[in-house]
Design a protein around this motif. Sequence first.
Motif, mmCIF file in Angstrom:
data_model
loop_
_atom_site.group_PDB
_atom_site.id
_atom_site.type_symbol
_atom_site.label_atom_id
_atom_site.label_comp_id
_atom_site.label_asym_id
_atom_site.label_seq_id
_atom_site.Cartn_x
_atom_site.Cartn_y
_atom_site.Cartn_z
ATOM 1 N N ARG A 297 12.399 -23.114 -51.606
ATOM 2 C CA ARG A 297 10.934 -23.052 -51.517
ATOM 3 C C ARG A 297 10.421 -21.691 -51.989
ATOM 4 O O ARG A 297 9.419 -21.598 -52.695
ATOM 5 N N TYR B 240 10.776 -21.573 -55.706
ATOM 6 C CA TYR B 240 9.752 -22.414 -56.320
ATOM 7 C C TYR B 240 8.400 -21.696 -56.333
ATOM 8 O O TYR B 240 7.693 -21.676 -57.349
ATOM 9 N N SER B 241 8.059 -21.056 -55.197
ATOM 10 C CA SER B 241 6.795 -20.319 -55.129
ATOM 11 C C SER B 241 6.785 -19.151 -56.102
ATOM 12 O O SER B 241 5.787 -18.883 -56.778
ATOM 13 N N GLU B 242 7.939 -18.449 -56.182
ATOM 14 C CA GLU B 242 8.032 -17.320 -57.102
ATOM 15 C C GLU B 242 7.892 -17.787 -58.543
ATOM 16 O O GLU B 242 7.225 -17.137 -59.371
ATOM 17 N N ASN B 243 8.528 -18.936 -58.854
ATOM 18 C CA ASN B 243 8.411 -19.479 -60.207
ATOM 19 C C ASN B 243 6.971 -19.845 -60.529
ATOM 20 O O ASN B 243 6.496 -19.652 -61.657
ATOM 21 N N GLU B 244 6.260 -20.403 -59.546
ATOM 22 C CA GLU B 244 4.857 -20.760 -59.763
ATOM 23 C C GLU B 244 4.041 -19.516 -60.100
ATOM 24 O O GLU B 244 3.220 -19.520 -61.014
ATOM 25 N N ARG B 245 4.297 -18.450 -59.332
ATOM 26 C CA ARG B 245 3.550 -17.199 -59.576
ATOM 27 C C ARG B 245 3.886 -16.630 -60.947
ATOM 28 O O ARG B 245 3.019 -16.147 -61.671
ATOM 29 N N LYS C 276 4.908 -18.322 -63.594
ATOM 30 C CA LYS C 276 4.287 -19.159 -64.624
ATOM 31 C C LYS C 276 2.816 -18.796 -64.811
ATOM 32 O O LYS C 276 2.318 -18.710 -65.926
ATOM 33 N N ILE C 277 2.117 -18.576 -63.691
ATOM 34 C CA ILE C 277 0.704 -18.196 -63.775
ATOM 35 C C ILE C 277 0.559 -16.829 -64.453
ATOM 36 O O ILE C 277 -0.310 -16.632 -65.307
#
Length: 275
Positions: free
Chosen positions: A59, A62-67, A69-70
């Motif tokens: 998790r 995943y959150s780090e990857n989302e950040r 990507k943004i």
Amino acid sequence: MLLIGIVLFIALMGITLGQRNSLTWPEKFARDSIGFVQGIFYRPASAIAGFFEDIGNMRSIYSENERLKIAVAQLTAEQIQTSNLKETNARLEQELKFTQTQKSKNQYDYRIAQVNSVSNDSKTLVIDIGEKDGAKVGQEVRSLEGFVGVISRTANFTSTVTLLTTLDPKNPNSYAIAATALGKENNSFGMIESYDPATNRFQMTRIEENDPIAKGDQIITSGAGGKFRKNLLIGTVEKIQVGEFGQTRTAIIKPAASFVDWKELLVLYTPEVPE
């Protein structure tokens, strides 16, 4: 019965706590049995605990990857915007017939300098770049964090840097710095003209009432007046208050540079213009 039990218990304790090199076979049996049972329950429990820990890590990843990507998307958009601005700027310079000297005025070449010494009053320092290296009076000097001062004297192999912490409106040799807020360059303006050693903060004065400057804005040199090059980071707005005469506002600026623990600095050079 109770007395017999106590006697047997004491005798067993005596046998058990005595100095022995080996265990009796009941003790070995008991220990092996306990170890076997612990193994049966420990491994599955560890596996289950590790499973939930992995889910927690997944998790976080995943959150780090989302950040990320943004951040990448924003960086890509900013690169495109920067590229468009550069093209527009180059076209305007061409149409307005800028000379090569004017075009290169706000372009920097950096040269690393080592700090040789710091004055006792911490107002100046000496770097190992001098006239032989092309150093000139008035060249801006910065650290990795931000703008720290200008070269005030040069020798063959060293130069003296006067720090921005010497800014003083009562000193005729102190030059105020024309400044603006990053991202609000066309609407924000003020003058950095003093430093308070008690609070370690700059004061940015002469800010108009309708200026959009706000707490948290990054303050950079505006380049106005031609004394200092533009886009040098000075610090961050900590608070804004009513100016001395009530007609303008004053911003308290936390310096970007630490002004302590001097090691390496960067001297700004203007690229050579072919004649």
